[in-house]
Write a protein that holds these residues in place. Sequence first.
Motif, short mmCIF file in Angstrom:
data_model
loop_
_atom_site.label_atom_id
_atom_site.label_comp_id
_atom_site.label_asym_id
_atom_site.label_seq_id
_atom_site.Cartn_x
_atom_site.Cartn_y
_atom_site.Cartn_z
N PRO A 153 -8.51 19.21 25.22
CA PRO A 153 -8.19 20.63 25.47
C PRO A 153 -8.89 21.20 26.70
N ALA A 154 -9.96 20.53 27.15
CA ALA A 154 -10.78 21.11 28.23
C ALA A 154 -10.02 21.25 29.53
N GLY A 155 -8.96 20.47 29.74
CA GLY A 155 -8.23 20.55 31.00
C GLY A 155 -7.56 21.91 31.19
N TYR A 156 -6.66 22.24 30.28
CA TYR A 156 -5.95 23.52 30.37
C TYR A 156 -6.89 24.70 30.15
N MET A 157 -7.71 24.60 29.11
CA MET A 157 -8.59 25.72 28.78
C MET A 157 -9.68 25.89 29.83
N GLY A 158 -10.16 24.77 30.36
CA GLY A 158 -11.17 24.84 31.40
C GLY A 158 -10.62 25.43 32.69
N SER A 159 -9.38 25.05 33.04
CA SER A 159 -8.76 25.61 34.23
C SER A 159 -8.63 27.12 34.12
N ALA A 160 -8.21 27.60 32.94
CA ALA A 160 -8.10 29.05 32.71
C ALA A 160 -9.46 29.72 32.76
N PHE A 161 -10.47 29.04 32.18
CA PHE A 161 -11.82 29.60 32.17
C PHE A 161 -12.38 29.74 33.58
N TRP A 162 -12.22 28.69 34.40
CA TRP A 162 -12.72 28.77 35.78
C TRP A 162 -11.95 29.81 36.58
N GLY A 163 -10.66 29.94 36.28
CA GLY A 163 -9.89 30.99 36.94
C GLY A 163 -10.44 32.37 36.60
N MET A 164 -10.77 32.57 35.33
CA MET A 164 -11.34 33.84 34.90
C MET A 164 -12.68 34.10 35.60
N VAL A 165 -13.52 33.08 35.68
CA VAL A 165 -14.83 33.22 36.33
C VAL A 165 -14.65 33.61 37.80
N LEU A 166 -13.74 32.95 38.49
CA LEU A 166 -13.53 33.23 39.91
C LEU A 166 -13.00 34.66 40.12
N ILE A 167 -12.08 35.10 39.24
CA ILE A 167 -11.56 36.46 39.36
C ILE A 167 -12.66 37.48 39.13
N VAL A 168 -13.48 37.25 38.11
CA VAL A 168 -14.56 38.19 37.79
C VAL A 168 -15.60 38.26 38.90
N MET A 169 -15.85 37.13 39.56
CA MET A 169 -16.86 37.10 40.61
C MET A 169 -16.35 37.58 41.96
N ILE A 210 -7.44 31.92 44.28
CA ILE A 210 -7.66 30.65 43.60
C ILE A 210 -7.86 30.88 42.10
N GLY A 211 -8.59 31.94 41.74
CA GLY A 211 -8.79 32.25 40.34
C GLY A 211 -7.49 32.60 39.63
N THR A 212 -6.67 33.46 40.26
CA THR A 212 -5.37 33.82 39.68
C THR A 212 -4.47 32.60 39.56
N MET A 213 -4.52 31.75 40.58
CA MET A 213 -3.70 30.53 40.58
C MET A 213 -4.08 29.63 39.40
N VAL A 252 -14.24 41.34 57.56
CA VAL A 252 -13.04 41.44 56.73
C VAL A 252 -13.26 40.60 55.48
N LYS A 253 -12.90 41.12 54.32
CA LYS A 253 -13.24 40.48 53.05
C LYS A 253 -12.28 39.34 52.71
N LEU A 254 -12.19 38.38 53.61
CA LEU A 254 -11.27 37.26 53.40
C LEU A 254 -11.72 36.37 52.25
N LEU A 255 -13.03 36.16 52.12
CA LEU A 255 -13.54 35.28 51.07
C LEU A 255 -13.22 35.85 49.70
N ARG A 256 -13.34 37.17 49.57
CA ARG A 256 -13.03 37.82 48.29
C ARG A 256 -11.58 37.56 47.90
N TYR A 257 -10.65 37.76 48.83
CA TYR A 257 -9.24 37.58 48.51
C TYR A 257 -8.88 36.12 48.29
N THR A 258 -9.58 35.23 48.98
CA THR A 258 -9.33 33.79 48.80
C THR A 258 -9.78 33.34 47.41
N VAL A 259 -10.98 33.71 47.02
CA VAL A 259 -11.50 33.35 45.70
C VAL A 259 -10.64 33.98 44.60
N LEU A 260 -10.22 35.23 44.81
CA LEU A 260 -9.37 35.90 43.84
C LEU A 260 -8.03 35.17 43.69
#
Length: 258
Positions: free
Chosen positions: A112-128, A191-194, A181-189
């Motif tokens: 289960p760690a594949g799908y759930m981990g991908s979603a978890f890392w996406g959440m972490v990246l969005i929050v950060m 990747i997290g959403t993706m 310009v906040k390019l890093l913020r939008y890039t990380v966001l």
Amino acid sequence: MRETMMLRSLMAVGDVSVNVKAGSMADWELRNCCDRQQIAFVATVGVYIFVILALWRTPLLTPFKLITVYLHEVSHALAAKLTCGKVEGIEVNLNEGGVTHTRGGWMCCILPAGYMGSAFWGMVLIVMSPNSITVRIAAGVLIASLIITFFLARNWTLRWLCLAFILFLVLVWVIQEVTKVKLLRYTVLFIGTMNCMFAVYDIYDDLIQRRVHTSDAEKFAELYPLCPCNGVGWGVIWGIFSFLCLCAAVYLGLIILD
């Protein structure tokens, strides 16, 4: 006199501790919504979701889809290590598939760690992503993980992917520092959403639209037949978890911007 001063000091410390505790309890509550930054944050996530769905089957998203496959496989690897298993290698292929070669560990956690981990890392990246400090930390950790994975990779597709994204993130970081310009913020966001969207869409594609019997959910159902769910059932559960991670990430992002 000394006793009076000590009493006042203790009372002051007590007041501070109470205020800090009350403030920490309120940190999880969204009290003010929505100012310009919060609206921009939600609108950006919405635009990203629309773009991802619209361009899903086009080559434009292939590099980002491969990086989500990479995080999917890394999650398998981390689950294996955390359950005392051994990681023998990781592969990511141009057909957007991936394999993590493990030995030992608990398969009930690894699969289960594949799908759930991908979603978890996406959440972490969005929050950060909304904070200028945490987004740099997120980018730095992602770059470090790509460097480590370069030496664990079993195929050159993953090695080239690691090198390309290291250079890409470093370039975005440098451009941000120079231009402000906040390019890093939008890039990380992005990747997290993706990652959150990839987990949901991939489960739908593998288990509902095409019913791929080699998917993680199908393997999980085969290994644990006593559980009431089949592969599709587990996929739906993991998909709901991925969607909830996306919702939680947006909510926490709003709190950070509050």
